[in-house]
Design a protein around this motif. Structure first.
Motif, PDB file in Angstrom:
ATOM      1  N   GLU A   7       0.830  -1.209   0.000  1.00  0.00           N
ATOM      2  CA  GLU A   7       0.000   0.000   0.000  1.00  0.00           C
ATOM      3  C   GLU A   7       0.865   1.260   0.000  1.00  0.00           C
ATOM      4  O   GLU A   7       0.551   2.247  -0.669  1.00  0.00           O
ATOM      5  CB  GLU A   7      -0.929  -0.014   1.213  1.00  0.00           C
ATOM      6  N   GLU A  11       0.978   4.168  -2.980  1.00  0.00           N
ATOM      7  CA  GLU A  11       0.867   5.606  -2.746  1.00  0.00           C
ATOM      8  C   GLU A  11       2.036   6.347  -3.393  1.00  0.00           C
ATOM      9  O   GLU A  11       1.853   7.394  -4.017  1.00  0.00           O
ATOM     10  CB  GLU A  11       0.841   5.888  -1.233  1.00  0.00           C
ATOM     11  N   GLU A  31      -4.567   3.438 -10.035  1.00  0.00           N
ATOM     12  CA  GLU A  31      -4.883   3.348  -8.611  1.00  0.00           C
ATOM     13  C   GLU A  31      -6.012   2.354  -8.352  1.00  0.00           C
ATOM     14  O   GLU A  31      -5.917   1.508  -7.456  1.00  0.00           O
ATOM     15  CB  GLU A  31      -5.260   4.727  -8.076  1.00  0.00           C
ATOM     16  N   LYS A  35      -5.252  -1.224  -6.468  1.00  0.00           N
ATOM     17  CA  LYS A  35      -5.829  -1.400  -5.129  1.00  0.00           C
ATOM     18  C   LYS A  35      -6.556  -2.738  -5.033  1.00  0.00           C
ATOM     19  O   LYS A  35      -6.459  -3.435  -4.012  1.00  0.00           O
ATOM     20  CB  LYS A  35      -6.796  -0.249  -4.816  1.00  0.00           C
ATOM     21  N   GLY A  75     -12.921  -2.436  -3.664  1.00  0.00           N
ATOM     22  CA  GLY A  75     -11.798  -1.996  -2.847  1.00  0.00           C
ATOM     23  C   GLY A  75     -12.093  -1.991  -1.353  1.00  0.00           C
ATOM     24  O   GLY A  75     -11.183  -2.111  -0.545  1.00  0.00           O
TER      25      GLY A  75
END
Length: 325
Positions: A7, A11, A31, A35, A75
């Motif tokens: 994670e 980012e 993204e 995810k 997600g």
């Protein structure tokens, strides 16, 4: 809540994409798909470190998505409660090979970036290939269908006439709908019958060209528009703001449904390209007009001319018939 290793790197990757000035759409695609993959690794394989990811995990994820179907992987539970994917008519339907290949591409970009940053020792995507896709014949819109579609817009009302002109312009220029809705009046060069497209997919400005018939229609439309809007946007909403792509897609779909025609803005772009080639246009020029990154992209996109169309084009270019032997 503390981020896992994966994670954290995601980012960092998104920040990297933003510094590279990638479009919001591309960054959002990365993204969203990454995810879901990271969530899968955590829930199914208990993997939180990118160094623990193997090629087999990626292949198993592809199989997992294929077997579960559309909108079954989200997600977060919060997202499920807000969007209620289970209520969609296409819930659990097969995910297309094109969509899965987009997932694979995004995963490969992420892990190639991690490897280039020396954050992982071995790159798990080195031998990962995209799945085979079946080419679907692009649906043609005939001249009679196109005329019937135009008749479905109420020319006496601003939004109706605006939508009619948008449809005509897409068919005449091959622009993407997002490019078209972002146009301003200043982008039009009536003298040379060309339009400067500034909001492009690859962020490279280009020109598209329009016919004499389209020129007359545009001049008439702009005079009509000035009675309803003070915006410099060529196709504003009734509130003078930029029209959303989804809003136009919905209105076009509704107009098509009234004549039993399934139609999407990208079909008009495809229709333009098809007609351009059938009328003797060359791939190189078409590629420039469409704003493709290379002629190869254009060639792959329009390999599906039907046998009848190829035969018709051949008859117009047969050497022997031209020589009149």
């Amino acid at each position: 809540m503390k981020l896992t290793e994966l994670e954290f790197y995601l980012e960092d990757f998104i920040v990297y994409c933003q510094t590279k000035n990638l479009s919001k759409k591309t960054t959002s695609s990365y993204e969203q798909s990454l995810k879901l993959f990271i969530l899968y690794l955590k829930d199914v394989h208990e993997i939180e470190d990118p160094n623990d990811v193997r090629a087999g995990h990626i292949r198993q994820y592809v199989k997992y998505v294929q077997e579960r179907g559309k909108y079954t992987v989200v997600g977060s539970e919060k997202s499920r409660k807000i969007n209620h994917p289970q209520n969609r008519t296409d819930f659990k339907k097969t995910v297309s090979s094109v969509t899965i290949n987009n997932y694979i591409r995004n995963i490969k970009v992420f892990f190639n970036w991690l490897h280039s940053e020396n954050e992982i020792r071995k790159n798990p995507v080195d031998k990962i290939e995209q799945i085979k896709t079946e080419r679907r014949q692009k649906t043609e819109i005939t001249e009679s269908e196109f005329r019937a579609l135009l008749e479905e817009f109420d020319y006496t009302k601003f939004h109706g006439y605006r939508n009619k002109v948008i449809v005509m312009l897409l068919q005449d220029t091959g622009m993407r709908i997002g490019e078209c809705l972002a146009l301003e009046e200043d982008n039009i060069d009536f003298k040379h019958r060309m339009i400067l497209v500034t909001r492009t997919k690859g962020r490279k400005e280009r020109y598209v060209y329009f016919s004499q018939q389209m020129s007359r229609e545009l001049r008439h439309y702009i005079k009509f528009k000035e009675r309803y809007s003070s915006s410099n946007l060529l196709f504003p909403t009734t509130r003078n703001s930029e029209m959303a792509v989804q809003s136009f897609e919905k209105q076009l779909k509704q107009a098509g449904a009234r004549i039993n025609l399934a139609v999407h803005p990208h079909q008009l772009r495809n229709n333009f390209a098809r007609q351009y080639l059938m009328n003797g246009g060359d791939l190189y020029t078409l590629s420039r007009i469409l704003g493709h990154s290379s002629v190869t992209v254009t060639e792959k996109a329009y390999l599906d001319l039907t046998r009848e169309e190829i035969a018709k084009k051949y008859q117009n270019h047969s050497p022997l018939s031209k020589w009149r032997i």
